[in-house]
Design a protein around this motif. Structure first.
Motif, PDB file in Angstrom:
ATOM      1  N   PHE A 288      -6.063  -3.510  -2.081  1.00 47.50           N
ATOM      2  CA  PHE A 288      -4.785  -4.199  -2.289  1.00 47.50           C
ATOM      3  C   PHE A 288      -3.817  -3.929  -1.150  1.00 47.50           C
ATOM      4  O   PHE A 288      -2.979  -4.777  -0.815  1.00 47.50           O
ATOM      5  CB  PHE A 288      -4.182  -3.773  -3.632  1.00 47.50           C
ATOM      6  N   SER A 289      -3.931  -2.761  -0.540  1.00 52.32           N
ATOM      7  CA  SER A 289      -3.081  -2.443   0.620  1.00 52.32           C
ATOM      8  C   SER A 289      -3.331  -3.437   1.757  1.00 52.32           C
ATOM      9  O   SER A 289      -2.399  -3.829   2.470  1.00 52.32           O
ATOM     10  CB  SER A 289      -3.354  -1.017   1.111  1.00 52.32           C
ATOM     11  N   ILE A 290      -4.588  -3.835   1.928  1.00 55.74           N
ATOM     12  CA  ILE A 290      -4.911  -4.823   2.962  1.00 55.74           C
ATOM     13  C   ILE A 290      -4.283  -6.170   2.625  1.00 55.74           C
ATOM     14  O   ILE A 290      -3.718  -6.858   3.485  1.00 55.74           O
ATOM     15  CB  ILE A 290      -6.442  -4.952   3.112  1.00 55.74           C
ATOM     16  N   LEU A 291      -4.338  -6.540   1.355  1.00 53.14           N
ATOM     17  CA  LEU A 291      -3.733  -7.798   0.923  1.00 53.14           C
ATOM     18  C   LEU A 291      -2.223  -7.788   1.169  1.00 53.14           C
ATOM     19  O   LEU A 291      -1.635  -8.807   1.541  1.00 53.14           O
ATOM     20  CB  LEU A 291      -4.030  -8.013  -0.562  1.00 53.14           C
ATOM     21  N   LEU A 292      -1.594  -6.629   0.973  1.00 51.85           N
ATOM     22  CA  LEU A 292      -0.137  -6.521   1.102  1.00 51.85           C
ATOM     23  C   LEU A 292       0.324  -6.229   2.525  1.00 51.85           C
ATOM     24  O   LEU A 292       1.539  -6.192   2.783  1.00 51.85           O
ATOM     25  CB  LEU A 292       0.376  -5.404   0.179  1.00 51.85           C
ATOM     26  N   ALA A 293      -0.632  -6.055   3.437  1.00 50.15           N
ATOM     27  CA  ALA A 293      -0.302  -5.529   4.768  1.00 50.15           C
ATOM     28  C   ALA A 293       0.808  -6.306   5.469  1.00 50.15           C
ATOM     29  O   ALA A 293       1.698  -5.708   6.091  1.00 50.15           O
ATOM     30  CB  ALA A 293      -1.562  -5.503   5.633  1.00 50.15           C
ATOM     31  N   THR A 294       0.782  -7.636   5.398  1.00 46.17           N
ATOM     32  CA  THR A 294       1.744  -8.431   6.167  1.00 46.17           C
ATOM     33  C   THR A 294       3.144  -8.417   5.573  1.00 46.17           C
ATOM     34  O   THR A 294       4.095  -8.867   6.239  1.00 46.17           O
ATOM     35  CB  THR A 294       1.271  -9.890   6.289  1.00 46.17           C
ATOM     36  N   ILE A 295       3.317  -7.931   4.341  1.00 45.20           N
ATOM     37  CA  ILE A 295       4.667  -7.926   3.770  1.00 45.20           C
ATOM     38  C   ILE A 295       5.243  -6.521   3.650  1.00 45.20           C
ATOM     39  O   ILE A 295       6.422  -6.372   3.334  1.00 45.20           O
ATOM     40  CB  ILE A 295       4.701  -8.618   2.389  1.00 45.20           C
ATOM     41  N   ILE A 296       4.444  -5.500   3.926  1.00 48.20           N
ATOM     42  CA  ILE A 296       4.937  -4.122   3.761  1.00 48.20           C
ATOM     43  C   ILE A 296       6.105  -3.856   4.695  1.00 48.20           C
ATOM     44  O   ILE A 296       7.188  -3.414   4.259  1.00 48.20           O
ATOM     45  CB  ILE A 296       3.793  -3.112   3.977  1.00 48.20           C
ATOM     46  N   LEU A 297       5.955  -4.116   5.976  1.00 52.09           N
ATOM     47  CA  LEU A 297       7.036  -3.880   6.930  1.00 52.09           C
ATOM     48  C   LEU A 297       8.203  -4.824   6.689  1.00 52.09           C
ATOM     49  O   LEU A 297       9.374  -4.408   6.696  1.00 52.09           O
ATOM     50  CB  LEU A 297       6.512  -4.038   8.359  1.00 52.09           C
ATOM     51  N   LEU A 298       7.900  -6.109   6.438  1.00 51.33           N
ATOM     52  CA  LEU A 298       8.966  -7.091   6.236  1.00 51.33           C
ATOM     53  C   LEU A 298       9.783  -6.790   4.983  1.00 51.33           C
ATOM     54  O   LEU A 298      10.951  -7.168   4.898  1.00 51.33           O
ATOM     55  CB  LEU A 298       8.374  -8.497   6.136  1.00 51.33           C
TER      56      LEU A 298
END
Length: 865
Positions: A288-298
């Motif tokens: 799930f961390s991979i799925l969320l990767a693009t929104i974690i920083l944003l």
């Protein structure tokens, strides 16, 4: 529900249907909208007619070739058809050969082989964010295990939505508090996610020009093969900033497959061991961390975006809602589940107190979980003891990485699994069948026959038997629950089975809770009523268990029983339950299973199915552009006369009613002859003449040729109709709703004489509402005036003192007049259709089915009859 200038999508029309249903006072015909302070919009107060009207601006079409990058429209439509039909390579080549053999040259069509179609799809696929494959290594018992994860980067998918001009007007960014005047005060109501408290509170934590980009995420395993050996683990995303009529349906803006999680295989040597169970949870959260990767920083920094209204907003992605059944909720919250000390993923209720809804226990917090996991990483013994107190697992939660995305706040009670499959399907229905079976085969036969005798109704499953069926379809359980009281009230009586009668009272209370949860718009009053009903159910359940005595073997202390404690809080926080229901997501399991069966070779199935899903997404995008272009051209080409002449039986219509299914015209003598044996049609012409001579002057309709009394001849004609659509203002959301009514001697092999709630006058000339059964619908012309009329049987005879069973089971009892007392009405007097079922215990008595939809449920609660 704000105007488009405020960044919100206008809702469907909120127009009062007719004088027959416009009963609100000028004061209660008022709405107030408070916008979040960061929006810069002032509070608005609007009348019913102006509320939600919006600017009416439509988004522009990009060009007049929306099928691009396909060579032409025909190429796209062939590729779309082949994809939907799940054609394999050989089938597609054969179809192409056939097309080229019969082609007449009237349309451009360039495909010749499967490769041409595949190439076109490849070109088109570049318009949407594709899936990416990842390998995650996990250390387990001195061995490194590898798992495949597929993901469509969430923020890239979000940008696809924001770039779609057909969706641009519909995004809502700012939290709103909505109120409707109830005649005394402004009462707050809730529906979309941005009307709930959670959105308001989250926006308050963002910079002044910041706005949430709200993700709704669903994850659940499903079986692809009939044998259950091949499974899939899809993750589906919805955008909470889009209205539910876009977000929860197929097409652009609807829910989208954004991930495919690995499934840790069953291992007979390892299953059940804590370390292997923890491994499954580690794999899930690493994936799930991979799925969320693009929104974690944003989620921490925000993303500057100029929206369609020209305002540049600082968008902060966050997880607003997690939609899942209980098993998946335990994985998402990283708790130890069913038999642990605190089995609720939201609060710290002890396992032995799950049926206690009168006590509120502390909510789980991210900080508590983080502190305990951190302690466990330093001191396994002390850490494990602290983790066990809150039934937590020693794993870091992937959702902690996304700011303002507390998983315990995002998790929501799913009506499908909590109520329809869970509390009713797995528990109340099982008890129901046990009690009926204990009374003997004759009782089972009676219940089955009474289910079979239940009248047909649109969107309600019909059952010819229920006592020996076993399935897992929550939709069917829901429909069985809504019919069970009426089909069993004369079988599970207080005399025959005191405990069974107590169970029926529990089911009635359950139905009330379910109906309140099912509302698409909630007011403060409906939320309070729902919460009060939960305590009623708890009391009735205790009475049922007491009535069972030594026969009470079932343990009612299970997590889904506790879920009712949180469901109305979820609605206050996130809007109506359909915002977090798993229904729209589980529906998407069907296409995945179909693709596996028809379009894969059984190998590398994740890659193949995700490629097919991507084709579906691209196809839907292009199709929406083509449909938009066709709609605009259609409006230009059709004259007003042509629009009026379009068939309305299956189309939207204006006004209050639309009569369909016309039959041949009949003379009055033919009509009387054909129905000579039916008391309701006795002296039809005489009664009809009397009705017209009273009705026409009352409505200032002049009699033809200056007559003072209209005399009908045997040769005068009427035209029968067997289908009626009725528009009415819903008591739930105050919007236009349509009922479909039938008056047909043989509709799919069964006689249908539907019922309706109508407005009429009593003997003193005062307005009153009564229920009627429609016996005959027809048009009749008087002079130049065409009248829409019906012969009906009123069901307004007094039923005497209220029966004890009516009080206990909250039944609305009706009694029909003798058939010879049939009357004529104008169809304009119909308020809405209703479902009425026989009281199988008392001949001639009937019950109103209060649970067929939420509008009639609210009317019955408020006695709006």
């Amino acid at each position: 529900m704000a105007s488009a200038s405020a960044g919100a999508a206008p809702p469907p029309s909120l127009i009062p249907v007719s004088a027959a249903t416009a009963t609100t006072s000028a004061c209660s015909d008022t709405f107030k909208t408070e916008f979040h302070p960061h929006s810069g919009h002032p509070t608005t107060v609007e009348t019913f007619s102006a509320y939600g009207s919006g600017s009416g601006t439509r988004p522009p079409i990009i060009d007049d070739m929306p099928w691009h990058p396909f060579t032409c429209r025909a190429d796209f439509e062939f590729a779309e058809l082949a994809h939907k039909a799940a054609l394999n390579k050989d089938q597609m080549n054969e179809l192409l050969k056939f097309i080229w053999r019969v082609a007449d040259g009237h349309t451009k069509f360039s495909f010749k082989t499967h490769a041409d179609v595949t190439t076109a799809w490849a070109r088109a696929s570049s318009q949407m964010t594709p899936f990416e494959k990842h390998i995650i290594p996990i250390d387990y018992k001195k061995e490194t295990l590898e798992y495949e994860v597929y993901s469509r980067p969430l923020w890239d998918w979000a940008m696809d939505l924001l770039a779609n001009p057909l969706l641009a007007l519909h995004f809502v960014w700012d939290a709103q508090r909505l109120y409707k005047h109830n005649g005394t005060r402004f009462e707050r109501f809730f529906h979309e996610p941005w009307t709930g408290d959670r959105w308001w509170n989250l926006q308050s934590l963002l910079p002044e020009n910041g706005a949430p980009f709200a993700f709704i995420l669903y994850a659940d395993k499903t079986h692809l093969s009939l044998a259950g050996t091949v499974k899939a683990y899809p993750v589906i995303a919805h955008c909470g900033n889009l209205p539910v009529n876009i977000r929860n349906v197929d097409g652009p803006g609807g829910g989208r497959l954004v991930g495919w999680l690995p499934i840790v295989p069953e291992d007979s040597d390892e299953d059940g061991k804590l370390s292997y169970t923890n491994l499954k949870h580690v794999v899930w959260h690493e994936s799930f961390s991979i799925l969320l990767a693009t929104i974690i920083l944003l989620s921490a920094t925000g993303f500057a975006h100029e929206c369609y209204d020209g305002i540049q907003r600082w968008l902060f992605p966050l997880i607003l809602i997690l939609s899942a059944d209980y098993e998946e909720q335990c994985v998402m919250a990283l708790i130890r589940g069913l038999n642990s000390a605190c089995p609720c993923p939201i609060c710290l209720v002890p396992r032995e107190e799950l049926t206690d809804h009168s006590t509120t226990y502390p909510k789980r917090t991210v900080k508590d979980a983080q502190d305990r996991v951190e302690l466990w990483s330093r001191d396994r013994i002390a850490g494990e003891a602290e983790l066990k107190k809150q039934s937590l697992r020693p794993i870091k939660n992937a959702l902690w990485k996304v700011k303002l995305s507390n998983p315990h706040d995002a998790l929501s009670q799913d009506p499908l699994h909590v109520y329809h499959k869970g509390k009713f399907g797995d528990h109340l229905f099982d008890e129901f069948k046990k009690h009926v079976k204990a009374l003997g085969r004759a009782a089972e036969k009676t219940v089955d026959e009474q289910f079979d005798a239940f009248p047909r109704w649109r969107n309600l499953n019909h059952f010819d038997h229920v006592t020996n069926i076993y399935f897992t379809d929550g939709n069917k359980f829901q429909d069985i629950s809504r019919q069970s009281i009426y089909a069993a009230q004369n079988v599970l009586t207080r005399v025959e089975d005191e405990a069974g009668y107590a169970l029926l009272k529990c089911i009635v209370s359950y139905l009330h809770i379910d109906m309140y949860v099912s509302l698409d718009v909630h007011t403060e009053s409906t939320l309070a009523a729902g919460e009060a009903e939960i305590l009623v159910f708890q009391k009735l359940l205790d009475e049922y268990i007491e009535a069972l005595g030594d026969d009470a073997t079932k343990n009612w202390n299970f997590p889904k029983a506790h879920a009712s404690k949180h469901v109305f809080t979820d609605i206050r926080e996130k809007g109506a339950a359909r915002n977090f229901s798993t229904r729209p997501n589980e529906k998407q399991h069907g296409p995945i299973k179909r693709a596996y069966k028809l379009q894969t070779n059984g190998k590398d199935i994740a890659n193949q199915i995700l490629r097919l899903d991507h084709m579906t997404l691209v196809s839907g995008l292009i199709r929406s552009r083509i449909d938009y272009l066709d709609e605009e051209r259609h409006k230009v080409m059709l004259s007003e006369r042509e629009l009026e002449e379009e068939d309305l039986d299956d189309q939207p219509f204006g006004g209050h009613i639309h009569l369909g299914a016309p039959q041949h015209s009949l003379t009055l003598s033919q009509l009387e002859e054909e129905n000579a044996s039916k008391p309701a049609f006795a002296q039809f012409r005489k009664k009809f003449s009397l009705f017209l001579n009273n009705f026409l002057p009352a409505y200032n309709i002049p009699l033809p040729d200056g007559k003072t009394w209209l005399i009908l001849s045997a040769r005068d004609t009427v035209q029968e109709h067997r289908f009626l659509k009725v528009n009415y203002e819903s008591a739930v959301d105050w919007k236009l709703t349509t009922d479909y009514l039938r008056c047909n001697p043989s509709f799919h092999g069964h006689e249908r004489r539907d019922c309706a709630l109508i407005r009429t006058n009593d003997n003193d000339g005062n307005d009153k509402n009564i229920f009627v059964r429609i016996l005959f619908m027809f048009k009749h012309t008087v002079g130049s005036k065409v009248l829409d009329l019906a012969l009906v049987l009123p069901m307004d005879l007094r039923t005497g003192p209220r029966h004890a069973i009516d009080r206990d089971l909250r039944l609305t009892r009706l009694r029909a007049r003798p058939l010879a007392s049939s009357e004529f009405i104008t169809l304009q007097s119909i308020i809405r259709g209703v479902l009425i079922v026989l009281d199988f215990a008392i001949p001639g008595d009937y019950f109103l089915v209060n649970y067929v939809d939420t509008d009639i449920f609210l009317r019955s609660q408020r006695q709006l009859f």
